[in-house]
Write an enzyme that holds these catalytic residues in place. Structure first.
Site, PDB file in Angstrom:
ATOM      1  N   LYS A   1      -6.792  -8.175  -9.156  1.00 34.50           N
ATOM      2  CA  LYS A   1      -7.348  -9.124  -9.778  1.00 34.50           C
ATOM      3  C   LYS A   1      -8.358  -9.078 -11.041  1.00 34.50           C
ATOM      4  O   LYS A   1      -8.410  -8.742 -12.201  1.00 34.50           O
ATOM      5  CB  LYS A   1      -6.982 -10.057  -8.926  1.00 34.50           C
ATOM      6  CG  LYS A   1      -6.066  -9.895  -8.494  1.00 34.50           C
ATOM      7  CD  LYS A   1      -5.169 -11.106  -7.253  1.00 34.50           C
ATOM      8  CE  LYS A   1      -4.258 -11.163  -7.790  1.00 34.50           C
ATOM      9  NZ  LYS A   1      -3.242 -11.194  -5.191  1.00 34.50           N
TER      10      LYS A   1
ATOM     11  N   ASP B   1      -7.649  -4.446   2.249  1.00 33.23           N
ATOM     12  CA  ASP B   1      -7.446  -5.446   0.946  1.00 33.23           C
ATOM     13  C   ASP B   1      -8.733  -6.399   0.424  1.00 33.23           C
ATOM     14  O   ASP B   1      -8.286  -7.420   0.594  1.00 33.23           O
ATOM     15  CB  ASP B   1      -5.961  -5.784   0.920  1.00 33.23           C
ATOM     16  CG  ASP B   1      -5.473  -6.442  -0.238  1.00 33.23           C
ATOM     17  OD1 ASP B   1      -6.223  -6.163  -1.021  1.00 33.23           O
ATOM     18  OD2 ASP B   1      -3.947  -6.584   0.096  1.00 33.23           O
TER      19      ASP B   1
ATOM     20  N   PHE C   1      -0.846 -10.680   2.774  1.00 31.02           N
ATOM     21  CA  PHE C   1       0.450 -10.347   1.213  1.00 31.02           C
ATOM     22  C   PHE C   1      -0.525  -9.504   1.340  1.00 31.02           C
ATOM     23  O   PHE C   1      -2.201  -8.889   1.254  1.00 31.02           O
ATOM     24  CB  PHE C   1      -0.221 -11.373   0.518  1.00 31.02           C
ATOM     25  CG  PHE C   1       0.486 -11.232  -0.002  1.00 31.02           C
ATOM     26  CD1 PHE C   1       1.564 -11.745  -0.809  1.00 31.02           C
ATOM     27  CD2 PHE C   1      -0.265 -11.673  -1.690  1.00 31.02           C
ATOM     28  CE1 PHE C   1       2.742 -11.593  -1.594  1.00 31.02           C
ATOM     29  CE2 PHE C   1       0.024 -11.151  -2.313  1.00 31.02           C
ATOM     30  CZ  PHE C   1       1.140 -11.014  -2.889  1.00 31.02           C
TER      31      PHE C   1
END
Ligand SMILES: *Cc1c(COP(=O)(O)O)cnc(C)c1O
Length: 400
Positions: free
Chosen positions: A254, A225, A140
């Site tokens: 985030k 990531d 993802f």
């Protein structure tokens, strides 16, 4: 307005691209959030790890308000007095040489794809338009067309083609598969240290270390990531530290803003970032002074308030507590730090029903895929609060 009225409003006017739990939140503080009726919940999702520092952290809030009074946006046509400090503090903290600031995680991923392709042509000598990037099954990395194009999740991809070429997909956690997949046109390998959305999937020990060796040997850029695993979530500042490595390029987002503002960044430990020239990439809001001030405060409290160490300690405690529940419906408890997955046996019939039960009991969490609940509370959680959560989880499991 009551809860049902808020929900109806969203249903009537909003696109239906999410299926949230029907809880309408109005306030947050630390690990706690309150709904519109005043009911209190322990947040075990942390906005997919964007609020690692806890909801409405007072120091981040102060920084945001103070900067909002001074200057919010200049665009990168002009310089601002926050950007340099943000670069320096982030580089010193993460041992990086260069930073490229963006807004969302997906934009950081797009940025890294552009950068590593350019590096492939300018430095590695790959023929024009032939660059290939290797990614993993069940990845993802976000929701843009290019990114969903190399997803293996049907729900993310189906109906959105045609997609961007230039990606090769290999199994996650298999270093030999990586080495086999590398060809003369391979410029980068992008991977999550732990696959979060796939259900908190932890690769075999030493996987990242081997990936690093293989990438070095073949002159391939290793891209981690860490948008979800980074910034303390796994009990280290970056999850790569569990393997004792430093990636060539690292993506964070985030929690970089503690949940106040969209801020992401590409961190570079190599000369790769040097290939980008003025005018080749950018974003109106990327690197704006408000984002920089918020991110500086978010990083500062993460370190100064011991949140990373707390994530390690409370994560171990939480995981041990879940294991000691010994429920026969549970297939596995796994995690690192406060990134924890509870996987049910398939015959239990899905994790969603337990998220609903836990919501009733005052604990908010979300299923990832069908059979896994992810527990990822803010990193400021205390032992008493973990105990509180464990009691609710035990009761919810006993319920059904
Ligand atoms: C959330 C996430 C992204 C995308 O970030 P957005 O800000 O939602 O675009 C990318 N990679 C990982 C690992 C993520 O968890």
């Amino acid at each position: 307005m009551n809860e049902q009225e808020y929900i109806e409003l969203e249903q009537r006017y909003g696109a239906h691209n999410y299926k949230p739990l029907d809880v309408v939140l109005a306030r947050g503080q630390g690990v706690w959030v309150w709904d519109v009726a005043g009911k209190k919940y322990l947040d075990c999702l942390s906005a997919y790890s964007a609020v690692n520092q806890g909801h409405c952290h007072p120091k981040i809030m102060d920084a945001m308000i103070a900067q909002a009074r001074q200057l919010t946006l200049t665009s990168r046509a002009f310089r601002n007095d926050q950007l340099g400090h943000f670069y320096q503090e982030l580089c010193e903290l993460t041992h990086s040489h260069k930073v490229l600031p963006m807004n969302s995680g997906a934009e950081a991923v797009e940025t890294v794809i552009k950068t590593v392709r350019k590096w492939g042509y300018k430095v590695k000598g790959v023929a024009e338009d032939q660059a290939e990037i290797i990614v993993c099954e069940n990845n993802f990395h976000g929701r843009t067309i290019t990114i969903v194009g190399f997803s293996t999740d049907a729900g993310s991809r189906d109906g959105f083609g045609p997609f961007t070429p230039g990606f090769k997909i290999i199994p996650f956690g298999d270093a030999d598969a990586l080495e086999r997949a590398i060809g003369p046109n391979t410029v980068g390998f992008m991977v999550e240290p732990i696959q979060g959305e796939a259900g908190v999937i932890i690769p075999p020990d030493g996987y990242l270390r081997r990936a690093k060796e293989i990438c070095e040997k073949h002159n391939v850029v290793l891209i981690l990531d860490e948008i979800q695993t980074g910034l303390g979530r796994t009990g280290k500042l970056l999850a790569e530290a569990h393997d004792g490595i430093e990636a060539d390029l690292t993506l964070i987002g985030k929690a970089l803003s503690g949940g106040f503002y969209p801020v992401s960044a590409v961190l570079s430990n190599t000369e790769v970032m040097g290939v980008l020239q003025p005018g080749e990439h950018g974003s109106t809001f990327g690197g704006n002074p408000l984002a920089c001030a918020v991110a500086r405060a978010a990083l500062k409290v993460l370190v100064e308030e011991g949140m990373i160490e707390n994530a390690a300690a409370m994560g171990a405690y939480f995981q041990a507590g879940l294991k000691s529940l010994g429920d026969s419906k549970v297939r596995e408890i796994r995690g690192r730090g406060l990134m924890i997955g509870l996987e049910f046996h398939p015959e239990v019939g899905g994790a969603r029903q337990y998220c609903e039960k836990l919501r009733e009991k005052g604990l908010l969490c979300k299923e990832t895929h069908d059979h896994v609940i992810r527990f990822a509370p803010p990193l400021v959680i205390t032992r008493d609060e973990v105990d509180w959560a464990l009691e609710r989880i035990a009761a919810a499991l006993a319920d059904g």
